[in-house]
Design a protein around this motif. Sequence first.
Motif, PDB file in Angstrom:
ATOM      1  N   ASP A  30       7.337   2.091 -11.049  1.00 38.52           N
ATOM      2  CA  ASP A  30       7.813   2.910  -9.948  1.00 38.52           C
ATOM      3  C   ASP A  30       6.678   3.511  -9.121  1.00 38.52           C
ATOM      4  OD1 ASP A  30       6.890   4.593 -11.890  1.00 38.52           O
ATOM      5  OD2 ASP A  30       8.550   6.012 -11.797  1.00 38.52           O
ATOM      6  N   THR A  31       5.440   3.107  -9.393  1.00 40.92           N
ATOM      7  CA  THR A  31       4.311   3.614  -8.622  1.00 40.92           C
ATOM      8  C   THR A  31       4.205   2.867  -7.302  1.00 40.92           C
ATOM      9  OG1 THR A  31       3.082   4.173 -10.625  1.00 40.92           O
ATOM     10  CG2 THR A  31       1.818   3.971  -8.585  1.00 40.92           C
ATOM     11  N   PRO A  32       4.239   3.566  -6.177  1.00 45.19           N
ATOM     12  CA  PRO A  32       4.146   2.894  -4.870  1.00 45.19           C
ATOM     13  C   PRO A  32       2.695   2.592  -4.512  1.00 45.19           C
ATOM     14  CG  PRO A  32       4.401   5.249  -4.543  1.00 45.19           C
ATOM     15  CD  PRO A  32       4.424   5.027  -6.044  1.00 45.19           C
ATOM     16  N   TRP A  33       2.118   1.598  -5.166  1.00 49.33           N
ATOM     17  CA  TRP A  33       0.703   1.299  -4.954  1.00 49.33           C
ATOM     18  C   TRP A  33       0.461   0.983  -3.486  1.00 49.33           C
ATOM     19  CZ3 TRP A  33      -2.328   2.403  -8.914  1.00 49.33           C
ATOM     20  CH2 TRP A  33      -1.786   2.397 -10.203  1.00 49.33           C
ATOM     21  N   GLY A  34      -0.460   1.718  -2.886  1.00 51.43           N
ATOM     22  CA  GLY A  34      -0.835   1.447  -1.508  1.00 51.43           C
ATOM     23  C   GLY A  34      -1.927   0.399  -1.446  1.00 51.43           C
ATOM     24  N   THR A  35      -2.573   0.301  -0.313  1.00 52.28           N
ATOM     25  CA  THR A  35      -3.694  -0.612  -0.133  1.00 52.28           C
ATOM     26  C   THR A  35      -4.968   0.198   0.053  1.00 52.28           C
ATOM     27  OG1 THR A  35      -3.447  -0.684   2.267  1.00 52.28           O
ATOM     28  CG2 THR A  35      -2.160  -2.277   0.967  1.00 52.28           C
ATOM     29  N   ALA A  36      -6.110  -0.491   0.027  1.00 52.20           N
ATOM     30  CA  ALA A  36      -7.376   0.214   0.227  1.00 52.20           C
ATOM     31  C   ALA A  36      -7.422   0.870   1.597  1.00 52.20           C
ATOM     32  CB  ALA A  36      -8.546  -0.747   0.055  1.00 52.20           C
ATOM     33  N   GLY A  37      -6.798   0.230   2.587  1.00 54.49           N
ATOM     34  CA  GLY A  37      -6.779   0.798   3.926  1.00 54.49           C
ATOM     35  C   GLY A  37      -5.737   1.873   4.125  1.00 54.49           C
ATOM     36  N   ALA A  38      -4.705   1.852   3.289  1.00 58.71           N
ATOM     37  CA  ALA A  38      -3.622   2.842   3.406  1.00 58.71           C
ATOM     38  C   ALA A  38      -3.129   3.222   2.021  1.00 58.71           C
ATOM     39  CB  ALA A  38      -2.480   2.279   4.252  1.00 58.71           C
TER      40      ALA A  38
END
Length: 269
Positions: free
Chosen positions: A74-82
């Motif tokens: 359930d972790t909303p992993w973002g990106t390095a840019g966001a």
Amino acid sequence: MNNQTRPASGSIRRALRGNRGSIQDVIFLALVGTLIAAASTRVLPSAAAVLTATGLQAERQAAIDALVSDKRNDTPWGTAGAPATIPLTVPSGNIVNAAVWATSDTTGITYFAAAPKERTPKPGACTGPSAGTDDTCLHAQLFRAYDASTLIPAPIARKDPSAPAAIGTVNTSVATTSPIPTDSSVLSQVAPTTPRAWRYLLNAASVGAGGELRFIQDGTVLATIPLDNTPSNYFGTIPARPGGGIWLQVSDGPVLVKTVLIYDAGVIS
């Protein structure tokens, strides 16, 4: 009077002296005790603050380590840019805002998390990749490789028990219990338009005492694979050049073939 006061004075001295040293020792110890007590009133609050800060950082570090380690669904992993920001409740009951993001390449995914060391972080700190070089931030990361099925490259030809629908032109007896007789084609494949290296993985066995498979192009043998009657994996690389079709044939058989996988491995000169 004099006879009465001297014993009293001597008794006081004896009482102060006791059995463990002189009156000077008693006074010295009293002074040392006073100094220790005075110093303690100044040092202990500072020590307590250090312990509190250490505990605060330890529980935050443990929280972000757990976050990247269990790769919570359930972790909303973002990106390095966001990067994404999520609240974490640590054992002390405090809520910490952690930044989370993930990066990927052809071998796997790396998960990152960052959180501030202090209760009141500086604005914009610990919110992305720069947290790894910011000494006011706590940082955690973990690389997870793709599993074997995910790492299989895009095939030129493939058929095996887990992928019964053939890719490329593969004999229908592959991945079954039916033997393939001598001089039969196991697969035929169109040659590339430029010279390429093709890698192969085969699982095969001879039905009799011995068997053999050969990769052939325009009458040239590219590879010879001798088999025995124990099913085994065979792998290697063949040069695939423009020209006629590339064939994998049973040159001595019959043989059982459970797996055929051919994939491109790059340009050759």
